[in-house]
Scaffold this motif. Structure first.
Motif, short mmCIF file in Angstrom:
data_model
loop_
_atom_site.label_atom_id
_atom_site.label_comp_id
_atom_site.label_asym_id
_atom_site.label_seq_id
_atom_site.Cartn_x
_atom_site.Cartn_y
_atom_site.Cartn_z
N VAL A 182 38.34 46.98 48.31
CA VAL A 182 38.55 48.43 48.19
C VAL A 182 38.34 48.88 46.75
CG1 VAL A 182 40.25 50.28 48.39
CG2 VAL A 182 40.15 48.50 50.14
N LEU A 183 38.82 48.09 45.82
CA LEU A 183 38.69 48.43 44.41
C LEU A 183 37.23 48.47 43.98
CD1 LEU A 183 40.08 49.09 41.80
CD2 LEU A 183 40.54 46.68 41.45
N TYR A 200 38.58 57.80 39.19
CA TYR A 200 39.06 56.95 38.09
C TYR A 200 40.55 56.69 38.23
CZ TYR A 200 34.70 57.02 35.53
OH TYR A 200 33.39 56.81 35.15
N PHE A 201 41.32 57.74 38.63
CA PHE A 201 42.76 57.54 38.84
C PHE A 201 43.00 56.53 39.95
CE2 PHE A 201 43.68 61.58 36.56
CZ PHE A 201 44.69 61.09 35.75
N CYS A 202 42.24 56.65 41.02
CA CYS A 202 42.42 55.74 42.14
C CYS A 202 42.12 54.30 41.72
CB CYS A 202 41.49 56.17 43.28
SG CYS A 202 41.72 55.23 44.79
N GLU A 203 41.06 54.12 40.96
CA GLU A 203 40.71 52.77 40.50
C GLU A 203 41.81 52.19 39.62
OE1 GLU A 203 37.69 52.54 37.53
OE2 GLU A 203 36.86 50.70 38.37
N GLU A 204 42.32 52.99 38.70
CA GLU A 204 43.36 52.51 37.80
C GLU A 204 44.65 52.19 38.56
OE1 GLU A 204 43.74 54.86 34.28
OE2 GLU A 204 45.84 54.34 34.04
N THR A 205 44.96 53.04 39.56
CA THR A 205 46.17 52.79 40.36
C THR A 205 46.05 51.48 41.13
OG1 THR A 205 46.49 55.17 40.59
CG2 THR A 205 47.65 53.76 42.14
N LEU A 206 44.87 51.22 41.69
CA LEU A 206 44.68 49.97 42.43
C LEU A 206 44.78 48.76 41.51
CD1 LEU A 206 41.78 50.98 44.84
CD2 LEU A 206 44.10 50.34 45.49
N GLN A 207 44.24 48.88 40.31
CA GLN A 207 44.33 47.76 39.35
C GLN A 207 45.79 47.51 38.96
OE1 GLN A 207 41.59 49.03 36.29
NE2 GLN A 207 39.96 47.72 37.07
N TYR A 209 48.36 48.21 40.76
CA TYR A 209 49.04 47.67 41.94
C TYR A 209 48.81 46.17 42.04
CZ TYR A 209 50.12 46.79 46.84
OH TYR A 209 50.64 46.27 48.01
N LEU A 210 47.54 45.75 41.84
CA LEU A 210 47.26 44.32 41.90
C LEU A 210 48.01 43.55 40.82
CD1 LEU A 210 43.42 44.13 42.63
CD2 LEU A 210 45.25 43.25 44.06
N THR A 211 48.07 44.14 39.63
CA THR A 211 48.68 43.44 38.51
C THR A 211 50.20 43.34 38.66
OG1 THR A 211 46.92 44.23 37.06
CG2 THR A 211 48.93 43.41 36.00
N TYR A 212 50.85 44.47 38.98
CA TYR A 212 52.32 44.51 38.92
C TYR A 212 53.01 44.27 40.26
CZ TYR A 212 51.20 46.47 34.38
OH TYR A 212 50.70 46.66 33.12
N GLU A 213 52.30 44.54 41.37
CA GLU A 213 52.92 44.32 42.68
C GLU A 213 52.48 43.00 43.31
OE1 GLU A 213 55.21 46.19 44.01
OE2 GLU A 213 55.17 47.77 42.47
N ARG A 214 51.24 42.62 43.06
CA ARG A 214 50.73 41.38 43.67
C ARG A 214 50.57 40.26 42.63
NH1 ARG A 214 48.56 41.89 48.81
NH2 ARG A 214 49.49 43.70 49.84
N TYR A 215 50.80 40.57 41.37
CA TYR A 215 50.68 39.58 40.29
C TYR A 215 49.31 38.90 40.29
CZ TYR A 215 55.68 40.30 40.65
OH TYR A 215 56.92 40.87 40.73
N SER A 216 48.28 39.71 40.48
CA SER A 216 46.90 39.21 40.51
C SER A 216 46.08 40.00 39.51
CB SER A 216 46.31 39.37 41.91
OG SER A 216 44.94 39.01 41.90
N LEU A 217 45.31 39.29 38.70
CA LEU A 217 44.49 39.94 37.68
C LEU A 217 43.07 40.09 38.23
CD1 LEU A 217 44.42 41.04 34.80
CD2 LEU A 217 43.74 38.77 34.02
N PHE A 218 42.60 41.34 38.29
CA PHE A 218 41.28 41.60 38.86
C PHE A 218 40.29 41.94 37.75
CE2 PHE A 218 38.15 44.72 40.42
CZ PHE A 218 37.53 43.94 41.38
N ARG A 219 39.18 41.27 37.75
CA ARG A 219 38.11 41.56 36.79
C ARG A 219 36.85 41.86 37.58
NH1 ARG A 219 39.74 39.97 31.76
NH2 ARG A 219 41.44 38.47 31.66
N ASP A 220 36.37 43.10 37.49
CA ASP A 220 35.18 43.46 38.27
C ASP A 220 33.89 43.09 37.57
OD1 ASP A 220 35.12 45.28 36.24
OD2 ASP A 220 34.94 47.05 37.50
N GLY A 221 33.94 42.87 36.26
CA GLY A 221 32.74 42.45 35.53
C GLY A 221 31.68 43.53 35.43
N HIS A 222 32.06 44.80 35.64
CA HIS A 222 31.11 45.92 35.54
C HIS A 222 29.86 45.65 36.39
CE1 HIS A 222 33.53 47.73 32.39
NE2 HIS A 222 33.57 46.55 31.79
N LEU A 223 30.09 45.57 37.67
CA LEU A 223 29.00 45.21 38.58
C LEU A 223 27.94 46.29 38.70
CD1 LEU A 223 31.02 43.64 41.53
CD2 LEU A 223 29.77 42.45 39.74
N PHE A 224 28.32 47.56 38.51
CA PHE A 224 27.40 48.65 38.82
C PHE A 224 26.87 49.32 37.56
CE2 PHE A 224 30.66 48.43 42.17
CZ PHE A 224 29.85 48.02 43.22
#
Length: 429
Positions: A182-183, A200-207, A209-224
């Motif tokens: 989704v992110l 942009y707000f939605c993307e930041e909120t999802l990041q 959420y992953l960091t503080y609620e799921r304790y997972s660090l997401f790195r998209d690597g600037h795919l686009f």
């Protein structure tokens, strides 16, 4: 999450494949093969013909049977016209907006749950929905979908009625991998057509959420990577929203604007907002509106300081014919003045047919409404009419080496002057 506007696209897909694209069966053949009633087949074919332009449909005869098929030249038509049939598998605007309005209102009442009647009354009272168009049953059905199918809302029973509140964790049923997908989708769509703040707000909120609620660090690597994406329109989003709301409610607005010649003082006009135009090449929003005399006025949003909605109502349909008359020849943002005739422009296009053949279709897509004529191998003439040929200059410059002006002396003189100035700057002349 949402109900499709057209639920059974599979039938349309089958008919497109068997009747139009691959099989080219007659209607009788198709009825026997798919075991679909003739009435249903005829209905779907009429609907398909509304999506696909007549120029792409060829009709042949086999005895008393009529055979339909699709025909197009991939070099002449660079758009995939079949996508139009997919666009119908979407949602009505009112249907989609209603979901967001319900969610936003319930969120403002958090943590207190609210009943269907309270939600319905509030949305009608605020003028967000029309009770004549959306019934309480519709709102009730959407609330049930949002609580039972998606989990965005939670439902509690109180005094033999149901009340709704925002669910504690609306992403709780998704795995980390699904949230990352989704992110990535949000990362793409936040910049499609033009950047949007909400994306942009939605993307930041999802990041977060992953960091503080799921304790997972997401790195998209600037795919686009993006082309022709302008970032500055996001600063006009609030004004854009107010204008869009006024257009929807059909009320006049007072716009306070500033121009380079206003010396820092704001002026104002009272206008009836009609449409928003977006220049994808330069990334500019324009408000198309009409004054009390029915004159078409175009205003750049980046020059509007603020707006105020007035009580004065107007009928938008009263301006349909005027808009068509004024803007039919507009290249970007210049309306045709009273008594003014559109300018005639004739261009010569020189290409290498082997390697640059695609340019012909590209030019026709970017400058629609003209007439393309092939003169010789690699040489085409393109004739069109515009309100103001000066608006075409940046576009013509982007085809330097391929396009030159044959007819329109003013346009040719401006381009020549621009080139001389450019060459002079580099010391060539």
């Amino acid at each position: 999450m949402f109900s499709d506007f057209i639920k059974h696209y599979n039938i349309i897909r089958d008919i497109l494949r068997d009747c139009f694209l691959y099989g080219c069966f007659s209607l009788d053949d198709l009825e026997n093969k798919r075991n679909i009633s003739s009435r249903k087949v005829s209905y779907e074919i009429r609907r398909i013909q509304q999506y696909v332009e007549d120029r792409y449909i060829r009709t042949d005869k086999d005895g008393r049977y009529k055979l339909l098929s699709l025909t197009y030249d991939s070099l002449q038509h660079t758009d995939n016209f079949l996508i139009s049939t997919y666009k119908t598998k979407s949602f009505t605007r009112t249907d989609l907006v209603t979901y967001y309005l319900i969610l936003m209102y319930v969120q403002t009442q958090a943590p207190q749950p609210v009943s269907t009647k309270v939600i319905m009354d509030a949305l009608v009272r605020e003028g967000l929905i029309n009770a004549d168009m959306i019934s309480s049953k519709t709102v009730e059905r959407k609330l049930a979908e949002m609580s039972q199918k998606t989990g965005i809302l939670c439902c509690v029973s109180a005094n033999r009625s149901k009340e709704y509140a925002v669910a504690p964790d609306i992403l709780g049923k998704l795995s980390i991998g699904q949230i990352e997908e989704v992110l990535r989708a949000v990362s793409l769509f936040k910049n499609i057509l033009f950047p949007s703040t909400i994306g942009y707000f939605c993307e930041e909120t999802l990041q977060d959420y992953l960091t503080y609620e799921r304790y997972s660090l997401f790195r998209d690597g600037h795919l686009f990577n993006y082309r022709h994406i302008h970032f500055h329109p996001v600063i006009e989003e609030q004004i854009l929203w107010e204008i869009t709301k006024a257009i929807h409610q059909r009320v006049a607005i007072k716009i306070y604007y500033h121009t380079p010649k206003s010396g820092g003082r704001d002026s104002y006009k009272i206008l009836k907002p009609y449409k928003i135009r977006y220049d994808t090449l330069h990334g500019r929003f324009y408000l198309v509106s009409f004054n009390n005399h029915g004159k078409c006025i175009l205003s750049r949003l980046d020059r509007i300081a603020r707006i105020a909605c007035l009580q004065e109502k107007f009928c938008r349909e009263d301006y349909d014919s005027i808009y068509k008359e004024c803007m039919s020849w507009s290249w970007s943002s210049v309306a045709l003045g009273d008594g003014q005739e559109p300018e005639h422009v004739k261009l010569e296009i020189l290409i290498d047919e082997a390697t640059e053949g695609y340019l012909i279709g590209k030019i026709q897509n970017e400058a629609p409404g003209g007439v393309m004529e092939k003169i010789t191998e690699g040489c085409y003439h393109y004739t069109l009419q515009v309100s103001d040929s000066g608006e075409m200059i940046p576009w013509i410059r982007s085809y330097t080496g391929n396009i030159r002006v044959l007819e329109n002396a003013n346009l040719a003189d401006k381009l020549t002057a621009d080139w001389k100035e450019t060459l002079s700057a580099y010391g060539v002349v």
